[in-house]
Scaffold this active site. Structure first.
Site, PDB file in Angstrom:
ATOM      1  N   PHE A 144      -5.086 -17.188  36.358  1.00 29.26           N
ATOM      2  CA  PHE A 144      -4.881 -17.771  35.027  1.00 29.26           C
ATOM      3  C   PHE A 144      -4.633 -19.269  35.182  1.00 29.26           C
ATOM      4  O   PHE A 144      -3.912 -19.683  36.096  1.00 29.26           O
ATOM      5  CB  PHE A 144      -3.676 -17.126  34.326  1.00 29.26           C
ATOM      6  CG  PHE A 144      -3.924 -15.724  33.872  1.00 29.26           C
ATOM      7  CD1 PHE A 144      -4.526 -15.467  32.645  1.00 29.26           C
ATOM      8  CD2 PHE A 144      -3.554 -14.645  34.662  1.00 29.26           C
ATOM      9  CE1 PHE A 144      -4.754 -14.165  32.216  1.00 29.26           C
ATOM     10  CE2 PHE A 144      -3.776 -13.338  34.241  1.00 29.26           C
ATOM     11  CZ  PHE A 144      -4.386 -13.093  33.020  1.00 29.26           C
ATOM     12  N   GLU A 145      -5.189 -20.066  34.290  1.00 27.13           N
ATOM     13  CA  GLU A 145      -5.155 -21.516  34.508  1.00 27.13           C
ATOM     14  C   GLU A 145      -3.753 -22.103  34.521  1.00 27.13           C
ATOM     15  O   GLU A 145      -3.548 -23.167  35.098  1.00 27.13           O
ATOM     16  CB  GLU A 145      -6.016 -22.249  33.473  1.00 27.13           C
ATOM     17  CG  GLU A 145      -5.471 -22.188  32.059  1.00 27.13           C
ATOM     18  CD  GLU A 145      -6.345 -22.952  31.077  1.00 27.13           C
ATOM     19  OE1 GLU A 145      -7.377 -22.407  30.689  1.00 27.13           O
ATOM     20  OE2 GLU A 145      -5.990 -24.068  30.690  1.00 27.13           O
ATOM     21  N   ALA A 146      -2.775 -21.436  33.912  1.00 30.24           N
ATOM     22  CA  ALA A 146      -1.415 -21.990  33.937  1.00 30.24           C
ATOM     23  C   ALA A 146      -0.764 -21.836  35.303  1.00 30.24           C
ATOM     24  O   ALA A 146       0.290 -22.420  35.550  1.00 30.24           O
ATOM     25  CB  ALA A 146      -0.548 -21.322  32.877  1.00 30.24           C
TER      26      ALA A 146
END
Lengths: 339, 258, 339, 258
Positions: free
Chosen positions: B51-53
């Site tokens: 996930f990009e976070a």
């Protein structure tokens, strides 16, 4: 390394590393006690017209108390980095278009007005479609890199995204060919916010911080910003910081104010502490549909309270916080914890 | 839609089948997340989700609401920064990404910034790129899952937020985007679409059960080719449906939206 | 962004991010079991002619077992990043100038031949003054940035050091003016090692790593290198990694081999585990003065042992390791722990 | 040297006195470390020490042997990366750094790369820059502590490893180095030296007790000015000596070397 093309977007802030160095030359570095209230921190460190940045990820590990206080103190004409902004942006937009001037004057946009799976914010759309807020386009990574450039003390960093798109065209990035390989790259200018706020799990009185879970862009934002306000779930002794220095992710000399704010990310999620309050967020979203309703909502939850504790007391108080903690820790399963 | 499954369930199954085992996928909330979870439970147990976070290879207890919430790194092998994830994409280690948008054109370019008006005065302001421009620039294969109608499938996007093949063959490379990366598949409620190797224009690969070619073309605002022989999309198997309904999305967050 | 000047040093390695991407496209990414012996890891992943990089800080948290094995297996013509290199460089230099060919063919120098407060290595000086090793000059930060550029997947990064010096002149850096601010900057090319080795505290069988204490450049080296061999003090279960994902600093997909090597940084320091063995290091340094003495020394400690455990057994075995642990944890105070 | 202290003790005291309270110093092992520790125990309790390998504000239990060893982050407030420390210098947050070298010229340029020969074939190969070039480029004030003789204090360094004022006024800025940074003081066994604001050349600020101007000039390979009035270096106080001997360096690692 010829300049191949450049975005036509406005460049908010000053990417000069020399001028930033002149500021940092005089920034206090001693291990002093920086504990104060959110009201005092916002009063002292957030000024009208500042470039402001906010940590976390929109609705996760955000410094809600500071965002509310900025709007409550009526700060005006801020420039803002809309980096994965969702509920944080919703809060700031409450300072625009409702007869109290304009908290926001300009936004570097990567993601605004949207609330991820929760929908779009009607009031944020009104604000962004009003024409009273200037904006320039970016992406999450390139905005993250702009903070990283400032954190590194250089005026730009190269990236391989943005290229070829309208996002590039309406950004303030520039495209060059790499002098070593000829590869075409986007260069993004450093972004040194005047002031930034982070919410962390633990901090000592000097501002040494610990964060659990994903750090998003917080480590770079803390280093990039000229002034930093940290809110933390818990103050811890400096001795505990020194017991395990590997866990510190922001060093004290970046930080100007430390505020102990339990439930400080509410109604956002705080990893390992409490889940987001989806009910309150739906209520907030629904209230935004109509300006009159929204004014009354803000009166009840933001303007009509004296501090952040009073806010979450009005949202259900300790028993609600306990429920959100149970959701976060999956203690309600298998009945479904986010119902 | 046929008895036994809805359009969303079919789309999730189609998306899941495209994810090869032992590969990496940068996913968002909703359909992409469900597709990756289903793939892990069927043919791709070693598919790695990011996930990009900052969440790497989580064991998702339930659907995250945000790619930044704590579900997105639940029992992950690492919780890191957004830059670390994006840099991993930039180095070339991430195979798939899933994106969406309000508009898509024949080259797979996406718009999630504004509808109507001229920048900076839009008629409708949308969120903007978020991580989409980056993921579409830096991951190897872009998948899009979306409903299929003429408002979305347009001749020209109002704003080119996120790069597909841009203006066609060679355009990504000329712009400086990494060679070999680009749009891969589009999964809609009507069909599975890919791209012609020569022209880089979208074309139909398979029609969903009961859907006609004319129906897809009518729902598309640009000229749409066909890969011959045009096949029919395999419907979900009963095992796929069972896993999807019982394990992946028991609360019907995703498959309830149809 | 005109090219203002450029160093005349040779550029070892290929800074192209496109070609690195082609390599990484095929690098395995599954959560497989990568546990193997050091001998196998060096045999499979270190090839003659490779560009090699080594983690830690010269004599702290270094992967001694792999460095020994590279020399023992007679690997030839390596290129090496001499980034804060001290004892690690001493070990590699043992493969040159002593009748066994040349382990080192080229070095990007930031710091070599010196041993910090311990003096200079006579044999490393012989090797570096022999003319058989090519070299290019850098500094610690710019070499660190070269790894960081590769880790980020871009062909260069900007820096504000090197400028104006002979270090710049004999580097492969280039100077440009910032297109945003006009500030003059050094650009340093990405460095993607073919293979790198790190010693860490804990890793699982897939290569997810934990490091305690300073990380020097290890996090960037792990991401920059095409192949990575990790040695760890202790293997831990994947479940333990998942219990606290905030503590992982290198993700498994960077790693190709995991070797459990207790005391793996010996005679270097391993934070929280054991202090450096200053006595053995003095012995090593003294042996280097004369080539015959050094050959005999290497026969006893490096070529004449089958693995790393046999080496530290010859250096005093468990009781010596216990003493170094007491020194590290300051358990011998106040009598002076490094006497 | 006078009875009661040796040259090294005097040098450490001189260095310590130059460090203002509430400031930051990137230090190495040996003299710099001892000077910073002494300053903390006298006039600068809030002096913050950093080591380039990643230690921030440690409470040193004893002298580290290496800037990378575990002593250098003992009870630190943070153990981070080398890049993080160097970037903190580059941002402008670090006030002092201590450097040394085999040669220094009138502009404070340092050589720690090679003696004699032409690059790349030196007569004597030295370690190279290490972090010195970076710290001298990026910190505000460079201090040098070194023995004073004609082999070291030379008209022209054989190799300019680490920038002082380069060729003189304006040269650092023209090269791109941060404005306002540069050489500050040189502390030797004979004198304390600074730099002329106009010419950027080294000059004597104070002579150590018993040392004559002629003696210093004879030990210097370039023309050396004097700041008028030329003063005498204050000898160590008994309290400085007590702290240095009992608390800072009880094992005489540093002050035993004279």
């Amino acid at each position: 390394m010829d300049l191949l093309s450049q975005g036509e977007g406005a460049l908010f802030g000053d990417p000069s590393s020399n001028r930033a160095r002149q500021f940092f030359a005089d920034k206090p570095r001693a291990l002093t006690d920086k504990v104060m209230t959110v009201r005092e921190a916002v009063g002292r460190f957030v000024h009208d017209g500042d470039y402001f940045a906010s940590g976390g990820f929109g609705c996760s590990r955000i410094a809600t108390s500071v965002l509310h206080e900025i709007v409550r103190q009526g700060k005006q004409r801020l420039q803002f980095a809309g980096h994965t902004a969702t509920h944080d942006f919703q809060i700031l937009c409450a300072g625009n278009g409702l007869g109290r001037g304009a908290t926001l004057a300009a936004v570097d946009i990567s993601y605004v007005v949207g609330l991820e799976a929760r929908g779009l914010s009607p009031h944020a759309r009104r604000v962004m479609e009003s024409g009273e807020v200037a904006f320039t386009e970016w992406s999450n990574f390139t905005l993250a890199l702009r903070f990283k450039a400032a954190a590194m003390g250089v005026p730009f960093l190269p990236a391989r995204s943005l290229l070829g798109t309208d996002t590039f065209r309406y950004s303030a990035a520039r495209a060059v060919a790499c002098p070593f390989t000829g590869e075409r790259l986007a260069l993004v200018p450093a972004l040194y916010p005047d002031v930034a706020v982070l919410h962390v799990h633990e901090a000592d009185c000097h501002g040494n911080c610990r964060i659990l879970g994903t750090t998003v862009s917080d480590l770079d934002i803390a280093r990039a910003a000229k002034r930093v306000v940290v809110t933390c779930e818990r103050l811890i002794p400096n001795d505990e910081i020194r017991r395990d220095p590997s866990r510190t992710v922001v060093p004290f000399f970046c930080v100007d104010a430390v505020c102990e704010v339990p439930y400080g990310s509410y109604p956002g999620n705080m990893p390992y502490e409490y889940y987001s309050d989806e009910e309150h967020l739906r209520h907030w979203l629904a209230a935004e549909k109509d300006c009159e309703t929204y004014r009354a909502f803000l009166e009840q939850y933001l303007y009509g309270v004296t501090d952040f504790e009073e806010y979450w007391q009005r949202c259900g108080g300790l028993s609600r916080m306990q429920e959100l903690r149970r959701q976060e820790l999956l203690l309600n399963r298998p009945n479904g914890e986010t119902g | 839609m046929s008895v036994g499954y809805n359009a969303m369930e079919l789309m999730v199954c189609c998306a899941a089948r495209l994810l090869e085992d032992g590969r990496t996928a940068a996913v968002g909330t909703g359909v992409p997340c469900a597709a990756a979870m289903l793939a892990q439970r069927t043919h791709a147990p070693n598919l790695v989700i990011l996930f990009e976070a900052g969440g790497i290879a989580p064991q998702l207890p339930t659907m995250p609401i945000s790619v930044g919430d704590s579900r997105a790194f639940h029992r992950a092998v690492m919780a890191t920064s957004m830059a670390d994830i994006m840099e991993t994409c930039q180095r070339g280690l991430i195979d798939y990404t899933f994106l969406g948008g309000a508009q898509i054109d024949a080259y797979g370019n996406l718009n999630s910034t504004q509808i109507g008006g001229e920048h900076p005065r839009p008629k409708v302001r949308l969120p903007g790129s978020g991580g989409a421009n980056d993921l579409a620039s830096l991951c190897w294969r872009i998948l899009v899952v979306t409903n299929h109608d003429r408002r979305r499938f347009v001749e020209k996007v109002d704003f080119l937020t996120t790069p597909g093949y841009l203006s066609g063959p060679g355009a990504r490379e000329a712009a400086g985007l990494p060679p070999g990366s680009g749009p891969y598949r589009v999964i809609t409620d009507l069909a599975v679409l890919g791209y012609d190797d020569g022209t880089k224009r979208m074309r139909i690969l398979s029609l969903h059960p009961g859907v006609t070619l004319a129906q897809v073309r009518a729902a598309t605002g640009f000229e749409l080719g066909v890969r011959e022989p045009l096949t029919a999309t395999d419907p979900p198997t009963s095992e796929e449906l069972r896993l999807l309904r019982e394990e992946v999305d028991p609360l019907r967050y995703v498959i309830g939206r149809h």
